[in-house]
Design an enzyme around this catalytic site. Sequence first.
Site, PDB file in Angstrom:
ATOM      1  N   GLU A 171       2.539  -0.453  -0.292  1.00  0.00           N
ATOM      2  CA  GLU A 171       3.088  -0.368   1.073  1.00  0.00           C
ATOM      3  C   GLU A 171       1.994  -0.308   2.114  1.00  0.00           C
ATOM      4  O   GLU A 171       0.861   0.034   1.819  1.00  0.00           O
ATOM      5  CB  GLU A 171       4.014   0.842   1.220  1.00  0.00           C
ATOM      6  CG  GLU A 171       3.574   2.121   0.542  1.00  0.00           C
ATOM      7  CD  GLU A 171       2.262   2.675   1.029  1.00  0.00           C
ATOM      8  OE1 GLU A 171       2.017   2.659   2.252  1.00  0.00           O
ATOM      9  OE2 GLU A 171       1.462   3.140   0.202  1.00  0.00           O
ATOM     10  N   GLU A 198      -1.156   1.375  -0.583  1.00  0.00           N
ATOM     11  CA  GLU A 198      -1.287  -0.077  -0.745  1.00  0.00           C
ATOM     12  C   GLU A 198      -0.823  -0.570  -2.119  1.00  0.00           C
ATOM     13  O   GLU A 198      -0.662  -1.762  -2.326  1.00  0.00           O
ATOM     14  CB  GLU A 198      -2.737  -0.555  -0.537  1.00  0.00           C
ATOM     15  CG  GLU A 198      -3.334  -0.266   0.810  1.00  0.00           C
ATOM     16  CD  GLU A 198      -4.770  -0.779   0.924  1.00  0.00           C
ATOM     17  OE1 GLU A 198      -5.267  -1.434  -0.023  1.00  0.00           O
ATOM     18  OE2 GLU A 198      -5.394  -0.531   1.968  1.00  0.00           O
TER      19      GLU A 198
END
Length: 354
Positions: free
Chosen positions: A179, A322
Amino acid sequence: MESELVKKLTETASRIKPFDEEAALRADRHSDGLTKPPGSLGKLEAVARQLAGITGELWPDLSRKAVIVMAGDHGVCEEGVSAFPQAVTPQMVMNFLQGGAAVNVLARQAGADVVCVDVGVNADLAHERLISRKVVHGTANMAKGPAMSREEALRAVLAGIEVAEEQAKNGIRLFATGEMGIGNTTASAVLATVLTGMPAEESVGRGTGIDDEAWLKKVAVVKRAIEANAPDAADPIDALAKVGGAEIAGLVGVIIGAAACGCPVVIDGYISSAAALVASRIAERAKPYMLASHLSREQGHSKLLEAIGLSPMIHLEMRLGEGTGAVLCFHFIDAALLLMQEMATFESAGISKR
């Protein structure tokens, strides 16, 4: 419209096959017959067992793998909850697409694809490798009212399902959640408090590296968001809409969609685990398809994992997000499968078990 979205979500969840206990037991028997003391490979044996139960195969081919990086902005950034400005979200999305982020480096090492999805970035982005499934141009400020409408939250979940299904059709067999969204540790902390009951002082961590004063402010914002919205802990979509984020909702969909396609999904850190908890409350049969990658430095992460029933593979004191921790664990998954496939058995090696 909302009823149609709920119907699609329910139909997807209903396609998730139950965990194959018979296949898991076959994996146990095979593992116990390998040239080692039973259980001596620890979590690698547990991973191999879980993958067998998910796929029905002793050593499934999971060589095609991808991390799905969902991106979205958060209106709660108005409250000064992050050390970075909101403009960093679209800038980092472009960095992912150009291959320059940490998750790109680790994905290249692991032989995995990085799939970047704009589900709620507060900017109009264009790139040949960007998947655009934009539901909102950033969420509203949850400290003052709902972050999203219920319909928007459902649409974001379904966007994640669609992406997972598309990737599975293209041959991806192993997923990881990633994300990007400045402010999303705040949304995750609110979801964690609502869904687990832990106090805000435990669910709120340092995020992007805030100081003590900013941490106290963030705790107060979490409490205000709950007071302003009264999210229903018994209704995960209500909580997701009122105090979640578009990218968190997208990850909920990725997890449910991957499970519906019979694929394991590796859960990254705090934000991904908040999505995983919501996914498990919506579709309980998705839980055995999840593998926890690592224990984040965000202080509420261990309780989030405990609430789902997951145990992390590694603890490297990471807090980047991430999908970095999840992608690192692709190596351990590969190792678990190779051990099952290539190790000699006591019988084949002519070694006495006693």
